[in-house]
Design an enzyme around this catalytic site. Sequence first.
Site, PDB file in Angstrom:
ATOM      1  N   ASP A 172       0.855  -1.190   0.000  1.00 33.18           N
ATOM      2  CA  ASP A 172       0.000   0.000   0.000  1.00 33.18           C
ATOM      3  C   ASP A 172       0.889   1.237   0.000  1.00 33.18           C
ATOM      4  OD1 ASP A 172      -3.259   0.121   0.812  1.00 33.18           O
ATOM      5  OD2 ASP A 172      -2.148   2.017   0.844  1.00 33.18           O
ATOM      6  N   CYS A 215     -20.740  -0.786  -2.835  1.00 32.68           N
ATOM      7  CA  CYS A 215     -20.776  -1.614  -4.046  1.00 32.68           C
ATOM      8  C   CYS A 215     -22.046  -1.484  -4.870  1.00 32.68           C
ATOM      9  CB  CYS A 215     -20.543  -3.066  -3.668  1.00 32.68           C
ATOM     10  SG  CYS A 215     -19.006  -3.283  -2.773  1.00 32.68           S
TER      11      CYS A 215
HETATM   12  C1  UGA Z   1     -22.157  -6.697  -1.733  1.00 37.87           C
HETATM   13  C2  UGA Z   1     -22.398  -8.120  -2.242  1.00 37.87           C
HETATM   14  O1  UGA Z   1     -23.345  -8.794  -1.404  1.00 37.87           O
HETATM   15  C3  UGA Z   1     -21.091  -8.899  -2.282  1.00 37.87           C
HETATM   16  O2  UGA Z   1     -21.314 -10.184  -2.836  1.00 37.87           O
HETATM   17  C4  UGA Z   1     -20.083  -8.132  -3.154  1.00 37.87           C
HETATM   18  O3  UGA Z   1     -18.828  -8.764  -3.198  1.00 37.87           O
HETATM   19  C5  UGA Z   1     -19.889  -6.733  -2.570  1.00 37.87           C
HETATM   20  O4  UGA Z   1     -21.161  -6.057  -2.537  1.00 37.87           O
HETATM   21  C6  UGA Z   1     -18.902  -6.019  -3.462  1.00 37.87           C
HETATM   22  O5  UGA Z   1     -19.248  -5.714  -4.599  1.00 37.87           O
HETATM   23  O6  UGA Z   1     -17.735  -5.894  -3.083  1.00 37.87           O
HETATM   24  P1  UGA Z   1     -21.899  -5.562   0.671  1.00 37.87           P
HETATM   25  O7  UGA Z   1     -21.830  -4.256  -0.039  1.00 37.87           O
HETATM   26  O8  UGA Z   1     -20.898  -5.843   1.734  1.00 37.87           O
HETATM   27  O9  UGA Z   1     -21.740  -6.777  -0.378  1.00 37.87           O
HETATM   28  O10 UGA Z   1     -23.322  -5.625   1.308  1.00 37.87           O
HETATM   29  P2  UGA Z   1     -24.612  -6.579   1.300  1.00 37.87           P
HETATM   30  O11 UGA Z   1     -24.583  -7.460   2.480  1.00 37.87           O
HETATM   31  O12 UGA Z   1     -24.796  -7.220  -0.008  1.00 37.87           O
HETATM   32  O13 UGA Z   1     -25.760  -5.471   1.537  1.00 37.87           O
HETATM   33  C7  UGA Z   1     -25.883  -4.339   0.668  1.00 37.87           C
HETATM   34  C8  UGA Z   1     -27.038  -3.479   1.079  1.00 37.87           C
HETATM   35  O14 UGA Z   1     -28.278  -4.112   0.744  1.00 37.87           O
HETATM   36  C9  UGA Z   1     -27.132  -3.166   2.566  1.00 37.87           C
HETATM   37  O15 UGA Z   1     -27.431  -1.792   2.715  1.00 37.87           O
HETATM   38  C10 UGA Z   1     -28.274  -4.020   3.062  1.00 37.87           C
HETATM   39  O16 UGA Z   1     -28.947  -3.446   4.173  1.00 37.87           O
HETATM   40  C11 UGA Z   1     -29.175  -4.024   1.839  1.00 37.87           C
HETATM   41  N1  UGA Z   1     -30.083  -5.200   1.787  1.00 37.87           N
HETATM   42  C12 UGA Z   1     -29.593  -6.460   1.691  1.00 37.87           C
HETATM   43  C13 UGA Z   1     -31.461  -4.989   1.807  1.00 37.87           C
HETATM   44  O17 UGA Z   1     -31.944  -3.829   1.881  1.00 37.87           O
HETATM   45  N2  UGA Z   1     -32.299  -6.072   1.723  1.00 37.87           N
HETATM   46  C14 UGA Z   1     -31.833  -7.332   1.616  1.00 37.87           C
HETATM   47  O18 UGA Z   1     -32.652  -8.276   1.533  1.00 37.87           O
HETATM   48  C15 UGA Z   1     -30.447  -7.536   1.612  1.00 37.87           C
END
Ligand code: UGA
Length: 429
Positions: free
Chosen positions: A30, A265
């Site tokens: 880094d 993401c």
């Molecule tokens: C997401 C993807 O799930 C990962 O597979 C991916 O690798 C990552 O982006 C990335 O591109 O690096 P992440 O951003 O950590 O992961 O978060 P998630 O757990 O997917 O949740 C994203 C958002 O969706 C959160 O704000 C969560 O509250 C919301 N969410 C999730 C909902 O509103 N409803 C749901 O049913 C699920």
Amino acid sequence: MKIAVIGTGYVGLSTGVGFASKGNEVICVDIDKKKVEQVNKGVSPIYEPLLSEHLKKVLKEKKLRATDNLHEAIGKSEIVFVSVGTPSKEDGSIDLKYIENVSKDIGRSLTNKGYKLIVVKSTVVPETTGKVVIPLLERYSGKKAGRDFGVCMNPEFLREGKAMEDFLNPDRIVIGGIDKKSGNILERLYENFDSKILRTDLKTAEMIKYASNAFLAIKISFSNEIGNVCKRLGIDVYDVMKGVGLDKRISPHFLRAGAGYGGSCFPKDVDALVRKAKDLKYEPRLLEEVQDLNRRQKVGMVDLLERKIGDLKGKEICVLGLAFKPDTDDIRGASSVEILSKLTEKGAKVRAYDPKAEGNTRRIFPDVDYTENVKDAIKGSDACLIVTEWEEFRKLEDKDFKKMRSKIIIEGRKILDPTKVTGFEGICW
Ligand code: UGA
């Protein structure tokens, strides 16, 4: 194998620590000297469950170290992972400045050091590895991709808060290779993972990442749309989605309606895919609507609040939860950011509590009153909005809301237990 991982954000560090815990020798690189120091001391620069534990272990076993010397790290490695950030530009398109800089640096370091494999791990829109990374590597090394060095695109699917778990137990591993030799080398690195491996070309691997995130975003926006209709019909959308998710073709995951999706993401990647499609002269209307609905959903809690208590000027509003989801201190793209902006713009006095994300939120909203616990945030408020589903909010009971000036509770994540709390309203149920 000997590996260099360039960029120690949550993807880079989880990847480095993950490969080290699988027995490889890893050098994390880094440009930020402070981060390098922290990693070498066993302190994770980000809050990520299990990461610090694993980091300490691999440091002790001398399987990992960090440096700011990219040239040296590449010289000592067989495989070089690129996991620098790919932020958005103003127009939503992907900003490739870090990818470009690193590609030039790697190119300069590739001279006369034997065959190496360069692997793009960062999320990059289709064609980036082939049309941006490879030409820069070739120009700055004077070598030929495929002949003198290998190239792969290997997207990550790590969820924040579950990065180590997802790294060590992936649903699938996607290996996009410029040629068979490159893919074979990377497949060998993953041979002790219990997971399906899919081999593709470079741009298919890039697209699999975007299509996956876009599809998950679609599922959430779809649930929110159904939820908005359900609310008007007096139907609980969670009961509906329980029935819908039992269909194997749909699956029960990512059907939780609420205050919209956030994070670094989904919002960014769907925007980048929209931009890419437009550059190709295609109007991706479905994806645009998914993002629009998500934006409306985020501030929907404030609209509902106004319908219930009228003018927000001078009203004391308690916001519980700031992180974009539980188990992280990350507020990038979080619904809380839109909600705090709208509340403060309308003259409300905001008191907020989050177990982890206060520091990050304070940088954007220094005037919000942050409390150390739920109790102090709720006390004396005219209304309470629940924005993140932190476990501790699940335990709230009627007595915890007793000290509110008026008991108006709006929840955005379906987390309150109706047998313990009465008189609350969900955003779309
Ligand atoms: C997401 C993807 O799930 C990962 O597979 C991916 O690798 C990552 O982006 C990335 O591109 O690096 P992440 O951003 O950590 O992961 O978060 P998630 O757990 O997917 O949740 C994203 C958002 O969706 C959160 O704000 C969560 O509250 C919301 N969410 C999730 C909902 O509103 N409803 C749901 O049913 C699920």
